[in-house]
Scaffold this active site. Sequence first.
Site, short mmCIF file in Angstrom:
data_model
loop_
_atom_site.label_atom_id
_atom_site.label_comp_id
_atom_site.label_asym_id
_atom_site.label_seq_id
_atom_site.Cartn_x
_atom_site.Cartn_y
_atom_site.Cartn_z
N GLY A 34 99.13 50.35 54.01
CA GLY A 34 100.49 50.37 53.47
C GLY A 34 100.47 50.93 52.07
O GLY A 34 99.41 51.03 51.44
N SER A 54 101.38 51.29 47.93
CA SER A 54 101.25 50.42 46.76
C SER A 54 102.48 49.51 46.66
O SER A 54 103.60 49.96 46.90
CB SER A 54 101.12 51.30 45.52
OG SER A 54 100.88 50.53 44.37
N SER A 55 102.27 48.25 46.31
CA SER A 55 103.33 47.25 46.17
C SER A 55 104.09 46.97 47.46
O SER A 55 105.21 46.47 47.43
CB SER A 55 104.33 47.64 45.06
OG SER A 55 103.71 47.56 43.80
N GLY A 76 102.90 44.85 49.50
CA GLY A 76 102.62 43.44 49.75
C GLY A 76 101.36 43.17 50.57
O GLY A 76 101.17 42.05 51.05
N LYS A 77 100.49 44.15 50.69
CA LYS A 77 99.28 43.97 51.49
C LYS A 77 98.37 42.86 50.95
O LYS A 77 97.88 42.03 51.72
CB LYS A 77 98.45 45.27 51.52
CG LYS A 77 99.12 46.44 52.20
CD LYS A 77 98.22 47.65 52.26
CE LYS A 77 97.61 48.04 50.91
NZ LYS A 77 98.64 48.39 49.88
N SER A 78 98.14 42.85 49.65
CA SER A 78 97.19 41.88 49.09
C SER A 78 97.67 40.45 49.29
O SER A 78 96.86 39.55 49.55
CB SER A 78 96.99 42.13 47.59
OG SER A 78 96.63 43.47 47.37
N ASP A 111 91.18 48.80 46.51
CA ASP A 111 91.11 48.23 45.16
C ASP A 111 89.70 47.77 44.80
O ASP A 111 89.25 47.93 43.67
CB ASP A 111 92.08 47.05 45.01
CG ASP A 111 93.53 47.53 44.89
OD1 ASP A 111 93.76 48.76 44.79
OD2 ASP A 111 94.43 46.68 44.90
#
Lengths: 173, 173, 173, 173
Positions: free
Chosen positions: B6, B8-9, B11-13, B33
């Site tokens: 997905g 950036s931002s 919400g994957k992390s 990352d």
Amino acid sequence: MIVLNGGSSSGKSGIVRCLQAVLPDPWLALGTDTLIDVMPASLQTSEGGIAFAPDGGVSVGPEFRALEAAWTAGVAAMARAGARVVLDEVFLGGADSQQRWRKALGDLRVLWVGVRCDGAVAAGREVARGDRIVGMAASQAEAVHRGVVYDLEVDTTRAESMECARTIAARVG
Amino acid sequence: MIVLNGGSSSGKSGIVRCLQAVLPDPWLALGTDTLIDVMPASLQTSEGGIAFAPDGGVSVGPEFRALEAAWTAGVAAMARAGARVVLDEVFLGGADSQQRWRKALGDLRVLWVGVRCDGAVAAGREVARGDRIVGMAASQAEAVHRGVVYDLEVDTTRAESMECARTIAARVG
Amino acid sequence: MIVLNGGSSSGKSGIVRCLQAVLPDPWLALGTDTLIDVMPASLQTSEGGIAFAPDGGVSVGPEFRALEAAWTAGVAAMARAGARVVLDEVFLGGADSQQRWRKALGDLRVLWVGVRCDGAVAAGREVARGDRIVGMAASQAEAVHRGVVYDLEVDTTRAESMECARTIAARVG
Amino acid sequence: MIVLNGGSSSGKSGIVRCLQAVLPDPWLALGTDTLIDVMPASLQTSEGGIAFAPDGGVSVGPEFRALEAAWTAGVAAMARAGARVVLDEVFLGGADSQQRWRKALGDLRVLWVGVRCDGAVAAGREVARGDRIVGMAASQAEAVHRGVVYDLEVDTTRAESMECARTIAARVG
């Protein structure tokens, strides 16, 4: 491949960043801290995982060990696939920890580096950093070197990270 | 193995941390990352490495690609050695990036998950996070999914991370 | 001056960063987290300071209270000296905490904003963040609003940080 | 009140954390870094705010100056309200910066401490830290001390943070 072993707050991470800056080729910096970061939060503070006692003691459980074994195999595979890797390790088990890595790395060319730091000095730096449990530096300063055999040793008690990195880099390539 | 892709931002992390919490076994969380973190600082902002333009564009050079290839092989080796791994990726090359991973993972069982998020919403979350270059969310929201094939898609535009994690976990094991 | 009050993981910090981005003038972002950061490490985990129980409970001792009183006076002085300040607070004492700030801020113009979030949703976000003790979100979700009077309330259960920030900004200036 | 002045990577923050640990009373640790953290992201990289050039140069604009003046007044108010404060400053303007603080602090009892570090050593530590723009240490090492008058000077080139903190603490109270 370069393996640095030393206690908490002995200055390994600073040396690693300096090594990455002074070595002509790009090197990946991996190590115990990376592994802990990628583990589930539940293993970061549990009996099955890794537990940090208020006095700075560290104990490691079976689930941590299982993931660590797979991690070790993967790091060796990265090196075999062509990556230059500098490992930043804390050999809680001394010679046994080295033996575990030696087996995994097999025939890869490895420079074993001991990072020493006087326990009292490391304990002061631990307070100065402000992000570590106080007590780890003192309890690990000697223990992690027990029975470990090095190609090279550096001592951060009086030498700067950059100076240690240059000494190590001179032995590489 | 679970691969989340997905922008950036998106919400994957957050989903990854919830997955680590709700899955009964311990899973390692690796991804783009992690790789950037372990690279030399010089590659984190250079033509040969990875460069982030002020408008949120990201370009990747040959030295980054070389280390990434070895990294990919190592992650596959961790999974083969028995580690459960959830990968948090940004397929900048869309279908080509997936193909690269597919080849490295070979016969490993993989659940491919697309993490969608409306570009405008992701751009707002990028500002709210405060630690990302503004513009990455918008420029990646659609591009990273181009030609990628998923087993499952979640959309964080309206669903919480925990809810998405539960949906994914239900498909595992 | 803008004062936001809400429980842990209710989304206050995200709203603050969005407010700083959408408000035409520059605003300083201060709050409970800033105060804890600047305290001695010893007060961050002790009876005289602030202590976080494993279940998410928070207790505050006399030495913390003394520094907090001086901090509050200083923040009020910054606002009187011309700084626009947005405060990110957790009113552990509900109405009493508001009263304490009201007294310190005296005749300054203040917009009191309640940041609500459903306890179960905030608890999920707490896991997704991965850097908070699990349990704080649930235990604070209702308690911090007890008896507090607001000019405006926003609810992050379904609204994005940016949207809440725009609602608040529309009431400023 | 204690004011430490020194260039980037001279070791001030480490000394501050050690001071907080060795001083018998609790002290708040405030400074330039705190102020930058609480500013809007837009001021952290702009002409009106504070800008960090790729070579390590730092320039400060009018909007930054305005917020800084209110911040200074507020910090002085905290100290007058009874908080013990240790300030961690970078006097980019040398004697002028000291004069600005001297005026704000008025009749408060202040211990002015110069934190020196050889420029080349500080530059090496900047690389070892890995989170600062390379070049700041070298460009600030001498400049920040120009015309500044101290009650006490410490030099981290060879002394540890803890040792410097003990020297300073011996002059307090």
